[in-house]
Design a protein around this motif. Structure first.
Motif, PDB file in Angstrom:
ATOM      1  N   ALA A 189      -0.431  -3.156  -4.320  1.00  0.00           N
ATOM      2  CA  ALA A 189       0.968  -3.215  -4.762  1.00  0.00           C
ATOM      3  C   ALA A 189       1.073  -3.092  -6.281  1.00  0.00           C
ATOM      4  N   PRO A 190       1.844  -2.121  -6.772  1.00  0.00           N
ATOM      5  CA  PRO A 190       2.053  -1.997  -8.221  1.00  0.00           C
ATOM      6  C   PRO A 190       2.806  -3.214  -8.748  1.00  0.00           C
TER       7      PRO A 190
ATOM      8  N   GLY B  28       0.838  -1.191   0.000  1.00  0.00           N
ATOM      9  CA  GLY B  28       0.000   0.000   0.000  1.00  0.00           C
ATOM     10  C   GLY B  28       0.871   1.237   0.000  1.00  0.00           C
ATOM     11  N   LEU B  29       1.058   1.813   1.194  1.00  0.00           N
ATOM     12  CA  LEU B  29       1.941   2.974   1.305  1.00  0.00           C
ATOM     13  C   LEU B  29       3.400   2.574   1.154  1.00  0.00           C
ATOM     14  N   THR B  30       3.712   1.358   1.565  1.00  0.00           N
ATOM     15  CA  THR B  30       5.083   0.859   1.473  1.00  0.00           C
ATOM     16  C   THR B  30       5.231   0.034   0.197  1.00  0.00           C
ATOM     17  N   HIS B  31       6.151   0.424  -0.658  1.00  0.00           N
ATOM     18  CA  HIS B  31       6.350  -0.334  -1.897  1.00  0.00           C
ATOM     19  C   HIS B  31       7.744  -0.077  -2.444  1.00  0.00           C
ATOM     20  N   GLY B  32       8.020  -0.588  -3.638  1.00  0.00           N
ATOM     21  CA  GLY B  32       9.306  -0.357  -4.290  1.00  0.00           C
ATOM     22  C   GLY B  32      10.478  -0.947  -3.524  1.00  0.00           C
ATOM     23  N   THR B  33      11.566  -0.176  -3.460  1.00  0.00           N
ATOM     24  CA  THR B  33      12.803  -0.634  -2.829  1.00  0.00           C
ATOM     25  C   THR B  33      12.614  -0.965  -1.360  1.00  0.00           C
TER      26      THR B  33
ATOM     27  N   VAL C 247      -5.448 -10.462  -3.259  1.00  0.00           N
ATOM     28  CA  VAL C 247      -6.444 -10.041  -4.243  1.00  0.00           C
ATOM     29  C   VAL C 247      -7.768  -9.814  -3.514  1.00  0.00           C
ATOM     30  N   VAL C 248      -8.390  -8.674  -3.764  1.00  0.00           N
ATOM     31  CA  VAL C 248      -9.625  -8.330  -3.047  1.00  0.00           C
ATOM     32  C   VAL C 248     -10.814  -8.111  -3.975  1.00  0.00           C
ATOM     33  N   SER C 249     -10.594  -8.226  -5.275  1.00  0.00           N
ATOM     34  CA  SER C 249     -11.658  -7.907  -6.231  1.00  0.00           C
ATOM     35  C   SER C 249     -11.629  -8.853  -7.426  1.00  0.00           C
ATOM     36  N   GLU C 250     -12.807  -9.118  -7.995  1.00  0.00           N
ATOM     37  CA  GLU C 250     -12.910  -9.910  -9.215  1.00  0.00           C
ATOM     38  C   GLU C 250     -12.322  -9.178 -10.416  1.00  0.00           C
ATOM     39  N   LEU C 251     -12.134  -7.877 -10.276  1.00  0.00           N
ATOM     40  CA  LEU C 251     -11.636  -7.077 -11.388  1.00  0.00           C
ATOM     41  C   LEU C 251     -10.112  -7.094 -11.502  1.00  0.00           C
ATOM     42  N   THR C 252      -9.438  -7.644 -10.534  1.00  0.00           N
ATOM     43  CA  THR C 252      -7.970  -7.695 -10.558  1.00  0.00           C
ATOM     44  C   THR C 252      -7.478  -8.514 -11.740  1.00  0.00           C
ATOM     45  N   ASP C 253      -6.491  -7.980 -12.442  1.00  0.00           N
ATOM     46  CA  ASP C 253      -5.882  -8.686 -13.564  1.00  0.00           C
ATOM     47  C   ASP C 253      -4.851  -9.673 -13.008  1.00  0.00           C
ATOM     48  N   ILE C 254      -5.260 -10.911 -12.824  1.00  0.00           N
ATOM     49  CA  ILE C 254      -4.389 -11.922 -12.233  1.00  0.00           C
ATOM     50  C   ILE C 254      -3.192 -12.200 -13.136  1.00  0.00           C
ATOM     51  N   GLY C 255      -3.418 -12.181 -14.445  1.00  0.00           N
ATOM     52  CA  GLY C 255      -2.338 -12.444 -15.391  1.00  0.00           C
ATOM     53  C   GLY C 255      -1.177 -11.484 -15.223  1.00  0.00           C
ATOM     54  N   GLU C 256      -1.482 -10.210 -14.995  1.00  0.00           N
ATOM     55  CA  GLU C 256      -0.427  -9.214 -14.791  1.00  0.00           C
ATOM     56  C   GLU C 256       0.352  -9.498 -13.517  1.00  0.00           C
ATOM     57  N   LYS C 257      -0.354  -9.914 -12.468  1.00  0.00           N
ATOM     58  CA  LYS C 257       0.303 -10.215 -11.188  1.00  0.00           C
ATOM     59  C   LYS C 257       1.260 -11.399 -11.335  1.00  0.00           C
ATOM     60  N   LEU C 258       0.811 -12.413 -12.038  1.00  0.00           N
ATOM     61  CA  LEU C 258       1.645 -13.597 -12.241  1.00  0.00           C
ATOM     62  C   LEU C 258       2.851 -13.271 -13.119  1.00  0.00           C
ATOM     63  N   GLU C 259       2.615 -12.482 -14.141  1.00  0.00           N
ATOM     64  CA  GLU C 259       3.705 -12.095 -15.036  1.00  0.00           C
ATOM     65  C   GLU C 259       4.749 -11.259 -14.297  1.00  0.00           C
TER      66      GLU C 259
END
Length: 239
Positions: A121-122, A93-98, A141-153
């Motif tokens: 998380a981006p 959320g607020l914490t990400h990246g490096t 994942v909290v929504s049906e709209l999440t692109d799972i393919g992008e997360k896996l990739e």
């Protein structure tokens, strides 16, 4: 003398007077397939950061995610107490990246078997964390709209579904599109909701235990009843 037939799934249990009181996960969780992480089969995750509960549970593993900025000291404290494997939150959320990648690396060095990134998380953060560690990256994942393919990739190894009332639908959708992806999911409020989540395709179930104060409330209620029984019993004997 005829030997009694022992059921094939009979599991002997050994305990002690001091260790028989612990937080048990619902028995229905045994129906799921589990996920093997580094050779260990895990079916149940207990969702808590309370070290007293972590030390006294029959869950297979701990999912230690909390609503604050992740800190290595918290991870270290949990891992130092736990007798079972731990996956821990490293932001999203607020914490990400490096920063998330650094916290994830520290968690691996401390002994965590996986790290969890929260829903916001981006994909860049997922990729960055994945490049830094050698333990599974788990994406919530909290929504049906999440692109799972992008997360896996981007590098996600396991999907953690926490969609409230929509959890079963989300699990069904992911399982239909990705038959082999490991899925952890919240089991919901009762035994039937746990079974529905498993039937939808969840491999592991996350169980949220009663709080320490709720458990202690029941314990104190019992102690008061015992004390009252003792008092009235002694006075009856005197009469």
């Amino acid at each position: 003398m005829e030997n009694k037939k022992i059921p094939s799934k009979y599991v002997p249990e050994v305990t002690s007077n001091l260790r028989k009181n612990f937080v048990k996960v619902p028995e229905e969780i045994a129906d799921c397939s589990g996920i093997r992480i580094f050779g260990k089969r895990i079916k149940s995750f207990i969702f808590t950061t309370d070290v007293a509960i972590i030390k006294n549970t029959n869950a297979d593993a701990v999912i230690a995610v909390y609503p604050f900025t992740p800190h290595p000291a918290i991870t270290q404290a949990i891992l130092s107490v736990s007798d079972i494997p731990v996956i821990c939150g490293v932001g999203g959320g607020l914490t990400h990246g490096t920063r998330s990648a650094n916290i994830a690396l520290h968690a691996e060095f401390q002994g965590a078997i996986g790290v969890v990134l929260n829903a916001p998380a981006p994909n860049e953060t997922i990729q960055h964390v994945k490049e830094q560690i050698d333990i599974p990256v788990i994406i919530t994942v909290v929504s049906e709209l999440t692109d799972i393919g992008e997360k896996l990739e981007a590098g996600a190894d396991i999907i953690n579904v926490s969609g409230g009332a929509a959890t079963v639908r989300i699990v069904e959708k992911i399982r239909k599109e990705y038959p082999d992806i490991p899925i952890i999911a919240t089991g919901g409020p009762n035994k039937e909701s746990i079974l529905q989540t498993i039937r939808a395709g969840a491999n592991c179930i996350t169980y949220t235990p009663p709080t320490n104060s709720e458990l202690f409330k029941e314990k104190m209620k019992l102690y008061r009843e015992l004390e009252n029984d003792k008092f009235y019993g002694e006075n009856e004997n005197k009469e």
